[in-house]
Every structure is written in structure tokens, then in C-alpha cells.
Design a protein around this motif. Structure first.
Motif, PDB file in Angstrom:
ATOM      1  N   UNK A  85       0.828  -1.204   0.000  1.00  0.00           N
ATOM      2  CA  UNK A  85       0.000   0.000   0.000  1.00  0.00           C
ATOM      3  C   UNK A  85       0.859   1.249   0.000  1.00  0.00           C
ATOM      4  N   UNK A  86       2.049   1.175   0.610  1.00  0.00           N
ATOM      5  CA  UNK A  86       2.952   2.324   0.616  1.00  0.00           C
ATOM      6  C   UNK A  86       3.491   2.578  -0.783  1.00  0.00           C
ATOM      7  N   UNK A  87       3.963   1.503  -1.425  1.00  0.00           N
ATOM      8  CA  UNK A  87       4.568   1.634  -2.756  1.00  0.00           C
ATOM      9  C   UNK A  87       4.527   0.264  -3.429  1.00  0.00           C
ATOM     10  N   UNK A  88       3.985   0.190  -4.627  1.00  0.00           N
ATOM     11  CA  UNK A  88       3.910  -1.089  -5.337  1.00  0.00           C
ATOM     12  C   UNK A  88       5.309  -1.666  -5.496  1.00  0.00           C
ATOM     13  N   UNK A  89       5.480  -2.919  -5.140  1.00  0.00           N
ATOM     14  CA  UNK A  89       6.765  -3.592  -5.253  1.00  0.00           C
ATOM     15  C   UNK A  89       7.679  -3.395  -4.053  1.00  0.00           C
ATOM     16  N   UNK A  90       7.252  -2.608  -3.072  1.00  0.00           N
ATOM     17  CA  UNK A  90       8.103  -2.322  -1.910  1.00  0.00           C
ATOM     18  C   UNK A  90       8.380  -3.569  -1.084  1.00  0.00           C
ATOM     19  N   UNK A  91       7.454  -4.510  -1.081  1.00  0.00           N
ATOM     20  CA  UNK A  91       7.655  -5.704  -0.251  1.00  0.00           C
ATOM     21  C   UNK A  91       8.842  -6.532  -0.738  1.00  0.00           C
ATOM     22  N   UNK A  92       9.255  -6.356  -1.984  1.00  0.00           N
ATOM     23  CA  UNK A  92      10.432  -7.087  -2.495  1.00  0.00           C
ATOM     24  C   UNK A  92      11.730  -6.525  -1.921  1.00  0.00           C
ATOM     25  N   UNK A  93      11.696  -5.339  -1.336  1.00  0.00           N
ATOM     26  CA  UNK A  93      12.890  -4.713  -0.774  1.00  0.00           C
ATOM     27  C   UNK A  93      13.123  -5.118   0.678  1.00  0.00           C
ATOM     28  N   UNK A  94      12.171  -5.849   1.261  1.00  0.00           N
ATOM     29  CA  UNK A  94      12.231  -6.198   2.672  1.00  0.00           C
ATOM     30  C   UNK A  94      12.094  -7.696   2.869  1.00  0.00           C
ATOM     31  N   UNK A 105      20.369  -8.216   4.589  1.00  0.00           N
ATOM     32  CA  UNK A 105      20.878  -9.397   3.900  1.00  0.00           C
ATOM     33  C   UNK A 105      20.920  -9.053   2.422  1.00  0.00           C
ATOM     34  N   UNK A 106      22.130  -8.889   1.911  1.00  0.00           N
ATOM     35  CA  UNK A 106      22.265  -8.482   0.518  1.00  0.00           C
ATOM     36  C   UNK A 106      21.694  -7.100   0.336  1.00  0.00           C
ATOM     37  N   UNK A 107      20.784  -6.947  -0.617  1.00  0.00           N
ATOM     38  CA  UNK A 107      20.180  -5.638  -0.869  1.00  0.00           C
ATOM     39  C   UNK A 107      18.813  -5.487  -0.200  1.00  0.00           C
ATOM     40  N   UNK A 108      18.462  -6.419   0.694  1.00  0.00           N
ATOM     41  CA  UNK A 108      17.162  -6.363   1.368  1.00  0.00           C
ATOM     42  C   UNK A 108      17.319  -5.955   2.824  1.00  0.00           C
ATOM     43  N   UNK A 109      16.350  -5.202   3.303  1.00  0.00           N
ATOM     44  CA  UNK A 109      16.281  -4.832   4.714  1.00  0.00           C
ATOM     45  C   UNK A 109      15.496  -5.928   5.425  1.00  0.00           C
ATOM     46  N   UNK A 110      16.054  -6.449   6.505  1.00  0.00           N
ATOM     47  CA  UNK A 110      15.386  -7.483   7.293  1.00  0.00           C
ATOM     48  C   UNK A 110      14.777  -6.814   8.518  1.00  0.00           C
ATOM     49  N   UNK A 111      13.474  -7.025   8.698  1.00  0.00           N
ATOM     50  CA  UNK A 111      12.796  -6.539   9.889  1.00  0.00           C
ATOM     51  C   UNK A 111      12.359  -7.774  10.664  1.00  0.00           C
TER      52      UNK A 111
END
Length: 102
Positions: free
Chosen positions: A28-37, A54-60
Motif C-alpha cells: 500500500x505504501x509503494x507497489x513492489x516495496x515488499x520485495x525490498x524487505x 541481507x544483501x540488498x534487502x532490509x530485514x525486519x
């Protein structure tokens, strides 16, 4: 019959994993944003969140969705140079705002 039951349970588990409320929030924030996390839910008796990479992804990482959402909010609020926009608003802010005239 047992195989059908096991397959049904597997499909339900996959649907629950895909329907993460955090991934829905990111989309909902930005289409495709979930692939960055990467979202990791860890069992713990204490509420917590932590941020990692991890790599280019942010882990929460957190013990429940509320803690994970808090970690996401913290990241979006305080981490500089993020490339997400709330409500798909990509407007650029001016470098300096003019001072009011007296």
C-alpha cells in the motif's frame, strides 16, 4: 484421504504466509516495496524489533506483527535516503523554503 488433508493444510499455510499484513502494508505504501524487505517473525516472550540487512534487502525481525510494523515505521521515519513514498506521492521538496517576510 490423508494426502488431500495434508495438501489442504499446506495450501492454507502458504496462503497465510503470502497474506502477511506487513507485506500488504508495504504494497500500500509503494507497489513492489515488499520485495525490498524480508520479514522474520521470531518467537519471544518479549516484544521487540530489530533491523538487519541481507544483501540488498532490509530485514525486519520481531516477535509479532505489531512489533514488526513498529520496526518498519522506525525504518521509514529515521533511515535516510529511503526510496519509498507514502501514498505514492513522489513530489520533490524544494532545497530550501523561502523565509517569511516581516
Amino acid at each position: 484421504m490423508k494426502i488431500i488433508h495434508i495438501l489442504g493444510m499446506l495450501l492454507v499455510a502458504l496462503a497465510v504466509k503470502a497474506a502477511s499484513p506487513i507485506e500488504g502494508l508495504l504494497e500500500r505504501i509503494d507497489k513492489g516495496a515488499s520485495r525490498k524487505f524480508m520479514i522474520e517473525q521470531v518467537k519471544s516472550p518479549v516484544d521487540f524489533f530489530e533491523l538487519d540487512q541481507k544483501g540488498d534487502k532490509v530485514v525486519i525481525r520481531g516477535n509479532n506483527y505489531v512489533s514488526i510494523a513498529t520496526g518498519l515505521n522506525w525504518y521509514l521515519k529515521y533511515y535516510p535516503h529511503i526510496h519509498l513514498s507514502w501514498n505514492n506521492m513522489d513530489a520533490e521538496l524544494p532545497d530550501a523554503l523561502p523565509l517569511p517576510q516581516r
